[in-house]
Design a protein around this motif. Structure first.
Motif, PDB file in Angstrom:
ATOM      1  N   ILE A 179      61.507  -0.712 -72.727  1.00 16.04           N
ATOM      2  CA  ILE A 179      60.894   0.566 -72.322  1.00 16.04           C
ATOM      3  C   ILE A 179      59.812   0.316 -71.284  1.00 16.04           C
ATOM      4  O   ILE A 179      59.707   1.028 -70.286  1.00 16.04           O
ATOM      5  CB  ILE A 179      60.348   1.317 -73.547  1.00 16.04           C
ATOM      6  N   LEU A 180      58.996  -0.707 -71.503  1.00 15.64           N
ATOM      7  CA  LEU A 180      57.944  -1.018 -70.537  1.00 15.64           C
ATOM      8  C   LEU A 180      58.513  -1.459 -69.195  1.00 15.64           C
ATOM      9  O   LEU A 180      57.906  -1.223 -68.156  1.00 15.64           O
ATOM     10  CB  LEU A 180      57.011  -2.093 -71.103  1.00 15.64           C
ATOM     11  N   LYS A 181      59.683  -2.084 -69.197  1.00 16.32           N
ATOM     12  CA  LYS A 181      60.324  -2.492 -67.944  1.00 16.32           C
ATOM     13  C   LYS A 181      61.107  -1.354 -67.302  1.00 16.32           C
ATOM     14  O   LYS A 181      61.579  -1.489 -66.191  1.00 16.32           O
ATOM     15  CB  LYS A 181      61.257  -3.668 -68.187  1.00 16.32           C
ATOM     16  N   GLY A 182      61.290  -0.240 -68.025  1.00 19.46           N
ATOM     17  CA  GLY A 182      62.028   0.890 -67.483  1.00 19.46           C
ATOM     18  C   GLY A 182      63.534   0.743 -67.581  1.00 19.46           C
ATOM     19  O   GLY A 182      64.273   1.364 -66.821  1.00 19.46           O
ATOM     20  N   ALA A 183      64.014  -0.059 -68.512  1.00 19.51           N
ATOM     21  CA  ALA A 183      65.456  -0.251 -68.683  1.00 19.51           C
ATOM     22  C   ALA A 183      66.101   1.065 -69.125  1.00 19.51           C
ATOM     23  O   ALA A 183      65.588   1.737 -70.017  1.00 19.51           O
ATOM     24  CB  ALA A 183      65.719  -1.335 -69.721  1.00 19.51           C
ATOM     25  N   PRO A 184      67.208   1.437 -68.488  1.00 18.43           N
ATOM     26  CA  PRO A 184      67.834   2.725 -68.807  1.00 18.43           C
ATOM     27  C   PRO A 184      68.351   2.826 -70.243  1.00 18.43           C
ATOM     28  O   PRO A 184      68.369   3.905 -70.821  1.00 18.43           O
ATOM     29  CB  PRO A 184      68.994   2.831 -67.815  1.00 18.43           C
ATOM     30  N   TRP A 185      68.740   1.742 -70.851  1.00 22.44           N
ATOM     31  CA  TRP A 185      69.259   1.750 -72.210  1.00 22.44           C
ATOM     32  C   TRP A 185      68.156   1.873 -73.264  1.00 22.44           C
ATOM     33  O   TRP A 185      68.423   2.216 -74.405  1.00 22.44           O
ATOM     34  CB  TRP A 185      70.053   0.469 -72.481  1.00 22.44           C
ATOM     35  N   ALA A 186      66.940   1.604 -72.873  1.00 22.02           N
ATOM     36  CA  ALA A 186      65.864   1.429 -73.853  1.00 22.02           C
ATOM     37  C   ALA A 186      65.415   2.730 -74.512  1.00 22.02           C
ATOM     38  O   ALA A 186      65.034   2.718 -75.676  1.00 22.02           O
ATOM     39  CB  ALA A 186      64.674   0.730 -73.206  1.00 22.02           C
ATOM     40  N   ARG A 187      65.432   3.838 -73.775  1.00 24.74           N
ATOM     41  CA  ARG A 187      64.934   5.086 -74.367  1.00 24.74           C
ATOM     42  C   ARG A 187      65.782   5.542 -75.544  1.00 24.74           C
ATOM     43  O   ARG A 187      65.273   5.827 -76.624  1.00 24.74           O
ATOM     44  CB  ARG A 187      64.852   6.186 -73.318  1.00 24.74           C
ATOM     45  N   VAL A 188      67.100   5.630 -75.345  1.00 24.62           N
ATOM     46  CA  VAL A 188      67.977   6.087 -76.424  1.00 24.62           C
ATOM     47  C   VAL A 188      67.964   5.074 -77.569  1.00 24.62           C
ATOM     48  O   VAL A 188      67.867   5.455 -78.740  1.00 24.62           O
ATOM     49  CB  VAL A 188      69.407   6.310 -75.898  1.00 24.62           C
ATOM     50  N   THR A 189      68.039   3.804 -77.226  1.00 28.58           N
ATOM     51  CA  THR A 189      67.989   2.764 -78.254  1.00 28.58           C
ATOM     52  C   THR A 189      66.672   2.828 -79.008  1.00 28.58           C
ATOM     53  O   THR A 189      66.639   2.672 -80.224  1.00 28.58           O
ATOM     54  CB  THR A 189      68.181   1.373 -77.623  1.00 28.58           C
ATOM     55  N   GLY A 190      65.588   3.087 -78.284  1.00 23.55           N
ATOM     56  CA  GLY A 190      64.276   3.189 -78.919  1.00 23.55           C
ATOM     57  C   GLY A 190      64.208   4.318 -79.926  1.00 23.55           C
ATOM     58  O   GLY A 190      63.666   4.154 -81.025  1.00 23.55           O
ATOM     59  N   VAL A 191      64.763   5.468 -79.582  1.00 30.14           N
ATOM     60  CA  VAL A 191      64.759   6.607 -80.517  1.00 30.14           C
ATOM     61  C   VAL A 191      65.533   6.244 -81.782  1.00 30.14           C
ATOM     62  O   VAL A 191      65.070   6.493 -82.900  1.00 30.14           O
ATOM     63  CB  VAL A 191      65.348   7.869 -79.842  1.00 30.14           C
ATOM     64  N   VAL A 192      66.698   5.625 -81.621  1.00 38.14           N
ATOM     65  CA  VAL A 192      67.526   5.264 -82.776  1.00 38.14           C
ATOM     66  C   VAL A 192      66.822   4.217 -83.641  1.00 38.14           C
ATOM     67  O   VAL A 192      66.749   4.346 -84.870  1.00 38.14           O
ATOM     68  CB  VAL A 192      68.911   4.756 -82.313  1.00 38.14           C
ATOM     69  N   ILE A 193      66.285   3.187 -83.015  1.00 38.02           N
ATOM     70  CA  ILE A 193      65.641   2.098 -83.763  1.00 38.02           C
ATOM     71  C   ILE A 193      64.375   2.587 -84.462  1.00 38.02           C
ATOM     72  O   ILE A 193      64.103   2.225 -85.608  1.00 38.02           O
ATOM     73  CB  ILE A 193      65.335   0.905 -82.829  1.00 38.02           C
ATOM     74  N   VAL A 194      63.597   3.428 -83.781  1.00 32.76           N
ATOM     75  CA  VAL A 194      62.368   3.935 -84.407  1.00 32.76           C
ATOM     76  C   VAL A 194      62.706   4.888 -85.554  1.00 32.76           C
ATOM     77  O   VAL A 194      62.015   4.893 -86.574  1.00 32.76           O
ATOM     78  CB  VAL A 194      61.450   4.599 -83.348  1.00 32.76           C
ATOM     79  N   ALA A 195      63.776   5.670 -85.416  1.00 33.18           N
ATOM     80  CA  ALA A 195      64.203   6.523 -86.532  1.00 33.18           C
ATOM     81  C   ALA A 195      64.578   5.663 -87.743  1.00 33.18           C
ATOM     82  O   ALA A 195      64.194   5.971 -88.882  1.00 33.18           O
ATOM     83  CB  ALA A 195      65.379   7.397 -86.108  1.00 33.18           C
ATOM     84  N   LEU A 196      65.271   4.568 -87.495  1.00 30.64           N
ATOM     85  CA  LEU A 196      65.599   3.633 -88.569  1.00 30.64           C
ATOM     86  C   LEU A 196      64.330   3.016 -89.157  1.00 30.64           C
ATOM     87  O   LEU A 196      64.202   2.875 -90.380  1.00 30.64           O
ATOM     88  CB  LEU A 196      66.530   2.538 -88.048  1.00 30.64           C
ATOM     89  N   ASP A 197      63.367   2.690 -88.296  1.00 27.80           N
ATOM     90  CA  ASP A 197      62.093   2.135 -88.752  1.00 27.80           C
ATOM     91  C   ASP A 197      61.337   3.135 -89.635  1.00 27.80           C
ATOM     92  O   ASP A 197      60.730   2.743 -90.631  1.00 27.80           O
ATOM     93  CB  ASP A 197      61.246   1.725 -87.546  1.00 27.80           C
ATOM     94  N   ILE A 198      61.389   4.410 -89.278  1.00 28.51           N
ATOM     95  CA  ILE A 198      60.731   5.439 -90.101  1.00 28.51           C
ATOM     96  C   ILE A 198      61.372   5.484 -91.490  1.00 28.51           C
ATOM     97  O   ILE A 198      60.672   5.522 -92.511  1.00 28.51           O
ATOM     98  CB  ILE A 198      60.808   6.818 -89.418  1.00 28.51           C
ATOM     99  N   ILE A 199      62.693   5.458 -91.536  1.00 29.71           N
ATOM    100  CA  ILE A 199      63.388   5.484 -92.835  1.00 29.71           C
ATOM    101  C   ILE A 199      63.038   4.255 -93.657  1.00 29.71           C
ATOM    102  O   ILE A 199      62.722   4.360 -94.855  1.00 29.71           O
ATOM    103  CB  ILE A 199      64.911   5.588 -92.617  1.00 29.71           C
ATOM    104  N   LEU A 200      63.046   3.093 -93.026  1.00 30.96           N
ATOM    105  CA  LEU A 200      62.726   1.863 -93.767  1.00 30.96           C
ATOM    106  C   LEU A 200      61.269   1.829 -94.213  1.00 30.96           C
ATOM    107  O   LEU A 200      60.965   1.321 -95.294  1.00 30.96           O
ATOM    108  CB  LEU A 200      63.074   0.635 -92.933  1.00 30.96           C
ATOM    109  N   ASN A 201      60.359   2.376 -93.402  1.00 31.74           N
ATOM    110  CA  ASN A 201      58.961   2.439 -93.838  1.00 31.74           C
ATOM    111  C   ASN A 201      58.790   3.394 -95.006  1.00 31.74           C
ATOM    112  O   ASN A 201      57.937   3.179 -95.868  1.00 31.74           O
ATOM    113  CB  ASN A 201      58.051   2.826 -92.671  1.00 31.74           C
ATOM    114  N   PHE A 202      59.601   4.454 -95.052  1.00 30.24           N
ATOM    115  CA  PHE A 202      59.571   5.337 -96.217  1.00 30.24           C
ATOM    116  C   PHE A 202      60.021   4.588 -97.466  1.00 30.24           C
ATOM    117  O   PHE A 202      59.403   4.709 -98.525  1.00 30.24           O
ATOM    118  CB  PHE A 202      60.456   6.569 -95.989  1.00 30.24           C
ATOM    119  N   LEU A 203      61.072   3.794 -97.334  1.00 29.65           N
ATOM    120  CA  LEU A 203      61.559   3.019 -98.475  1.00 29.65           C
ATOM    121  C   LEU A 203      60.584   1.916 -98.877  1.00 29.65           C
ATOM    122  O   LEU A 203      60.574   1.469-100.018  1.00 29.65           O
ATOM    123  CB  LEU A 203      62.925   2.410 -98.145  1.00 29.65           C
TER     124      LEU A 203
END
Length: 146
Positions: free
Chosen positions: A89-113
């Motif tokens: 994301i910091l480098k501006g990679a085009p794949w990073a935004r969508v991947t970031g949303v998915v990974i952070v959503a997974l991180d939120i679920i795992l932090n809940f658990l």
């Protein structure tokens, strides 16, 4: 003599022409930094969980019980992925935004658990994750800059 009107001064803001919210664009950079930091902390949390199985104490009974070593591996892998995507994301990679949303959503679920093990930090991580998702979903300055 003809009266001339002074030229209108556009605000000195690169987002004035496209209606982009500067908080959202700044937030995306901040989201990348937060993902990088959250990834490094996840790596450290994972290493601690793998190395010492009794370092985290569970608060009461909880439905989602895993061995702390298993949680350590989960946090280690997710931390590595978060750090890589945050750097993207910091480098501006085009794949990073969508991947970031998915990974952070997974991180939120795992932090809940993970809440019974570190309740305060789990809640802080969930709140940061919500901000990261908002920033990544509202930021569009890279597609508008020329």
């Amino acid at each position: 003599m003809a009266q001339t009107t002074p030229p209108s001064r556009a605000p000195n803001n690169r987002y004035a022409d496209d209606g982009q919210n500067p908080w959202a664009a700044s937030g995306a950079v901040f989201a990348g930094v937060l993902m990088l930091v959250e990834g490094v902390l996840g790596i450290l949390k994972g290493i601690v969980g793998i190395a010492n199985d009794d370092v985290y104490a569970r608060l009461g009974e909880y439905t989602f019980k895993f061995d702390v070593t298993a949680w350590g591996w989960i946090h280690l892998v997710l931390g590595i992925v978060l750090a890589v995507v945050g750097a993207g994301i910091l480098k501006g990679a085009p794949w990073a935004r969508v991947t970031g949303v998915v990974i952070v959503a997974l991180d939120i679920i795992l932090n809940f658990l993970w809440l019974p093990y570190t309740p305060l930090w789990g809640l802080i991580s969930i709140a940061l994750g919500i901000f990261i998702i908002w920033a990544l979903c509202t930021e569009s300055s890279r597609s508008h800059t020329g």
